[in-house]
Design an enzyme around this catalytic site. Structure first.
Site, PDB file in Angstrom:
ATOM      1  CE  LYS A 142      -3.723  -2.433   2.376  1.00  8.28           C
ATOM      2  NZ  LYS A 142      -4.434  -2.738   3.610  1.00  8.28           N
ATOM      3  CD  GLN A 189      -3.357  -4.220   6.762  1.00 11.49           C
ATOM      4  OE1 GLN A 189      -3.501  -3.222   6.078  1.00 11.49           O
ATOM      5  NE2 GLN A 189      -3.717  -5.411   6.350  1.00 11.49           N
ATOM      6  CG  ASP A 203      -9.679  -0.029   5.186  1.00  9.57           C
ATOM      7  OD1 ASP A 203      -9.426  -0.516   4.074  1.00  9.57           O
ATOM      8  OD2 ASP A 203      -9.009  -0.252   6.217  1.00  9.57           O
TER       9      ASP A 203
END
Ligand code: GUN
Length: 280
Positions: free
Chosen positions: A52, A96, A119
């Site tokens: 990412k 994460q 997200d």
């Protein structure tokens, strides 16, 4: 013989579009910024986060990774997120998952500013999707919709069968397909006679995390098959779809690796540009 949906190719196209949008934002005086929060030393998470970070840097974003010790308390992590919420150079925040056992994921996700939740995990964004209102959508299902658009595969009026009901993929996938006027069936681990339902699908999305679960006899001739699975089998990466038996039956199929995975990261960058654009 199915057409191979090349996720790597389309992810590159998406990243090029994002890089162009970043240029425009830079001209307007804003550099889109993505901050990824990584707690602990889970090896899979470290690999994802590196991917990412690299992708965000390559399209010209400000890309930061906060690496925090696995002993961090929930209150400390909430306070890290709150600082990022207040930081005007940070447009997108991604914590994460999974998090260490002492931390409740729901509490952390709820602490992210919904306007920075690239997200699409915050209840406000999940609710917005359900209501058909604008908001951030989880990167994997949104990436799949973008992949179908690039491929000119229309979903309107089609029967889409989603196998899997996770908050990250199955549920938002079903919502997006419904919004795009598909007829949607959701199957899961307690579904009886899965094959009788997948065989109805003009589009089948496999997102259960079981290696090679979907076999050719479960697929209608000419169906479009999207494989979200990322399973380790004998040290190889395999999907939820048994490619060898499904490929001869389907009209189009995504490979693993090189299908949905690359589009997920490309879509995270897409969402971050959206966040920076809204902050203008
Ligand atoms: N862990 C596995 N997939 C994801 C994802 O899409 N987002 C976050 N934050 N964590 C993950």
């Amino acid at each position: 013989m199915a057409h191979l949906i090349d996720g790597k190719k389309w992810a590159k196209v998406s990243r090029e579009e994002t890089a162009e949008a970043v240029k425009q934002l830079l001209q307007a005086g804003v550099q889109p910024g993505l901050t990824v929060v990584l707690v602990g030393d889970n090896p899979a998470s470290q690999t994802y986060v590196r991917g990412k970070e690299k992708a965000a840097t390559e399209v010209g974003m400000r890309s930061t990774v906060l690496r925090l010790p696995k002993e961090i308390s929930q209150a400390e992590l909430v306070s890290v997120v709150q600082k990022l919420n207040q930081d005007p150079t940070v447009h997108g925040i991604l914590v994460q998952l999974p998090l260490p056992v002492q931390i409740d994921e729901n509490v952390i996700v709820a602490s992210i500013d919904p306007l920075k939740d690239v997200d699409g995990f915050h209840a406000v964004n999940v609710g917005a999707l359900s209501l058909g209102l604008p908001g951030f959508v989880a990167c994997t299902p949104l990436g799949i919709m973008r992949l179908l658009t690039y491929e000119h595969i229309s979903v309107e009026g089609k029967h889409a069968v989603v196998v899997g009901r996770s908050n990250i993929v199955g549920k938002p996938m079903a919502q997006l397909l419904l919004k795009a006027n598909a007829t949607v069936t959701i199957c899961h681990s307690k579904t009886t006679d899965l094959a009788s339902l997948t065989r109805l699908g003009d589009i089948v999305i496999a997102a259960v995390g079981k290696a090679n679960l979907i076999t050719g006899d479960m697929i209608k001739s000419g169906a479009v098959v999207i494989d979200v699975g990322m399973n380790r089998l004998d040290n190889r990466l395999v999907g939820d779809v048994d490619y060898a038996s499904v490929e001869p039956v389907a009209s189009a199929i995504t490979p693993v690796p090189g299908g949905v995975g690359p589009m997920t990261i490309a879509t995270l960058l897409y969402n971050t540009v959206q966040a920076a654009t809204k902050a203008l």
